[in-house]
Design a protein around this motif. Structure first.
Motif, short mmCIF file in Angstrom:
data_model
loop_
_atom_site.label_atom_id
_atom_site.label_comp_id
_atom_site.label_asym_id
_atom_site.label_seq_id
_atom_site.Cartn_x
_atom_site.Cartn_y
_atom_site.Cartn_z
N LYS A 100 0.68 -1.44 0.22
CA LYS A 100 0.12 0.01 -0.31
C LYS A 100 0.81 1.58 -0.27
O LYS A 100 0.54 1.99 -1.07
CB LYS A 100 -1.22 0.27 1.52
N ARG A 101 2.34 0.80 0.84
CA ARG A 101 2.52 2.40 0.78
C ARG A 101 3.27 2.60 -0.63
O ARG A 101 3.39 3.71 -0.85
CB ARG A 101 3.93 2.09 1.43
N LYS A 102 3.41 1.17 -1.22
CA LYS A 102 4.48 1.64 -2.59
C LYS A 102 3.33 2.39 -3.32
O LYS A 102 3.60 3.02 -4.90
CB LYS A 102 4.70 0.07 -3.18
N ASN A 141 7.29 12.83 9.80
CA ASN A 141 6.57 13.30 9.75
C ASN A 141 5.70 13.48 8.73
O ASN A 141 4.54 14.33 8.37
CB ASN A 141 7.42 14.92 10.36
N GLY A 142 5.59 12.72 7.96
CA GLY A 142 5.06 12.53 6.64
C GLY A 142 5.85 13.39 5.46
O GLY A 142 6.83 13.97 5.36
N GLY A 143 4.63 13.94 4.23
CA GLY A 143 4.87 14.60 3.09
C GLY A 143 6.23 13.92 2.56
O GLY A 143 6.31 13.38 2.73
N SER A 309 2.45 0.49 24.49
CA SER A 309 3.95 1.39 24.25
C SER A 309 4.82 1.06 23.00
O SER A 309 4.27 -0.21 22.63
CB SER A 309 4.11 1.82 24.92
N LYS A 310 5.17 1.83 22.65
CA LYS A 310 6.77 1.70 21.35
C LYS A 310 7.88 2.29 22.30
O LYS A 310 8.54 3.26 22.76
CB LYS A 310 6.34 2.32 20.54
N PRO A 311 9.28 0.79 22.31
CA PRO A 311 8.86 -0.82 22.15
C PRO A 311 7.80 -1.28 22.44
O PRO A 311 7.60 -0.67 23.32
CB PRO A 311 10.06 -0.60 21.10
N ILE A 315 3.64 3.24 16.66
CA ILE A 315 2.23 3.79 16.52
C ILE A 315 1.35 4.07 15.71
O ILE A 315 0.54 3.38 16.36
CB ILE A 315 2.97 5.90 16.38
N GLU A 316 2.20 3.21 14.57
CA GLU A 316 0.80 3.46 13.53
C GLU A 316 0.66 1.66 13.64
O GLU A 316 1.83 0.83 14.06
CB GLU A 316 1.25 3.61 11.56
N TRP A 317 -0.47 0.84 13.46
CA TRP A 317 -0.78 -0.37 13.20
C TRP A 317 -0.02 -1.44 12.54
O TRP A 317 0.25 -2.18 11.72
CB TRP A 317 -2.69 -0.72 13.29
P1 XMP Z 1 5.60 3.84 14.30
O1 XMP Z 1 4.26 3.49 13.13
O2 XMP Z 1 6.92 3.62 12.70
O3 XMP Z 1 5.30 5.23 13.84
O4 XMP Z 1 5.93 4.19 15.17
C1 XMP Z 1 6.18 6.19 14.21
C2 XMP Z 1 6.45 7.84 13.15
O5 XMP Z 1 6.07 8.15 11.83
C3 XMP Z 1 4.85 7.92 11.49
N1 XMP Z 1 5.02 7.16 10.23
C4 XMP Z 1 5.18 7.67 9.11
N2 XMP Z 1 5.27 8.69 7.87
N3 XMP Z 1 5.65 7.81 5.99
C5 XMP Z 1 5.50 9.12 7.13
O6 XMP Z 1 5.72 9.46 6.26
C6 XMP Z 1 5.29 6.65 6.19
O7 XMP Z 1 4.92 5.50 6.14
C7 XMP Z 1 4.78 6.30 7.94
N4 XMP Z 1 4.37 5.37 8.74
C8 XMP Z 1 5.08 5.73 10.40
C9 XMP Z 1 3.54 8.08 12.81
O8 XMP Z 1 2.82 8.82 12.46
C10 XMP Z 1 4.65 7.92 13.64
O9 XMP Z 1 4.40 9.81 14.11
#
Ligand code: XMP
Length: 318
Positions: A100-102, A141-143, A309-311, A315-317
């Motif tokens: 999905k990300r790709k 941070n996305g983007g 909590s992480k780890p 944060i995301e599922w």
């Molecule tokens: P995780 O899920 O790895 O997330 O603990 C840590 C932070 O990264 C963000 N996140 C992403 N940001 N593309 C992004 O730009 C991604 O594929 C992606 N995956 C996770 C998540 O929202 C959190 O702030």
């Protein structure tokens, strides 16, 4: 000593000298970094800054139109491109998170490249890269920058990536970016926005994505986030959102048995996203939020709260 005002003055002078009368293309995401980068560049080169804001159909409820209006109000020269249908088409049938990300990254690059081609003689690509992105190489941070980085090896470079790169925030940290934004008069609410992943709700709808699932999750997410704001909790949380689970559960509504979706709510405390603790939100707030979601969002009959909590969780599922 470093002050936001002196940073703005020096950076604007440098940008003017570096860019001259060239045109610059910048991808806005609605987030803090790309917005502050855009306002800095706009101060330096005015209408020669061409911003592109892509709706991938996976943003929060009303986010595309609200943020676009806000950008226009700030005087930015911004083109909003609604490519939701293209993203949903490419995602159809995909359920594996990295696939999905790709797909999202690929469509983003195609759409952005098409738009960048329409800005004749553009010489520069501006990005909201901040110092932690430079050292970690993957934006948390996305983007667009994060999306671009993980996909630029797919089938040759798109043309916009051959442009010279300008990154006015690459030497500063997030808190400094916020202070710089505030000193240029950017709205406090925009500067205080939670981080939001580039793939958006696409990685919060577990499994395959459909327009209907996006709609359900947008409604749930809006109730949760607005509730946090109304109860003075939004600024106490580093990031929050809702996750649509790929399971149905049995419920009862009046005399009817229901068999509908389950959503999870997640709110975390963090400083950089590398580690995170779940937030102890008041039971009363959770209770009200759960009732509001189940009573108002058709198709959802159960709400759970994520206390991991992480780890070792993330944060995301997905
Ligand atoms: P995780 O899920 O790895 O997330 O603990 C840590 C932070 O990264 C963000 N996140 C992403 N940001 N593309 C992004 O730009 C991604 O594929 C992606 N995956 C996770 C998540 O929202 C959190 O702030």
């Amino acid at each position: 000593t470093w002050t936001p005002d002196s940073f703005v003055d020096e950076t604007v002078t440098e940008l003017k000298a570096k860019i001259g009368d060239d045109k610059v293309v910048l991808g806005l995401s609605g987030g803090v970094d790309s917005t502050v980068a855009a306002v800095l560049l706009h101060k330096a080169i005015g209408a020669n800054l061409h911003c592109i804001f892509v709706n991938n159909g996976l943003l929060r409820k009303n986010e595309f139109s609200d943020v676009l209006k806000q950008y226009e109000g700030m005087g930015l020269n911004v083109k909003g491109v609604d490519a939701s249908a293209r993203f949903l088409d490419e995602l159809a049938g995909l359920s594996e998170p990295e696939a999905k990300r790709k797909a999202i990254g690929k469509v983003f690059i195609d759409v952005f490249d098409d738009e960048a081609h329409q800005i004749e003689d553009a010489k520069w690509l501006a990005q909201g890269t901040i110092y932690p992105d430079v050292i970690e190489s993957v934006s948390v941070n996305g983007g667009p920058s994060a999306t671009i980085k993980s996909h630029h090896n797919v089938g040759g470079l798109p043309d916009f990536m051959k442009l010279k790169v300008v990154e006015p925030l690459r030497m500063i940290f997030k808190d400094e970016v916020r202070r710089v934004g505030a000193s240029m008069g950017i709205d406090k609410e925009l500067l205080g926005r939670h981080p939001f992943p580039g793939p958006g709700l696409g990685i919060r709808i577990l499994g395959d994505i459909t327009a209907e699932k996006v709609r359900i999750l947008q409604e749930v997410d809006a109730i949760f986030i607005n509730g946090l704001k109304e109860n003075g909790l939004y600024d106490k949380v580093w990031q929050a959102g809702a996750i649509l689970l790929p399971v149905n559960s049995v419920g009862v509504m009046g005399d009817e048995r229901t068999y509908e979706k389950v959503v999870a709510l997640r709110a975390v405390e963090s400083t950089d996203g590398m580690t995170a603790d779940w937030v102890n939100l008041p039971y009363e707030f959770l209770q009200k939020t759960s009732n509001k979601i189940i009573n108002n969002v058709k198709g959802v009959n159960r709400v759970v709260y994520d206390i991991s909590s992480k780890p070792p969780a993330t944060i995301e599922w997905e």
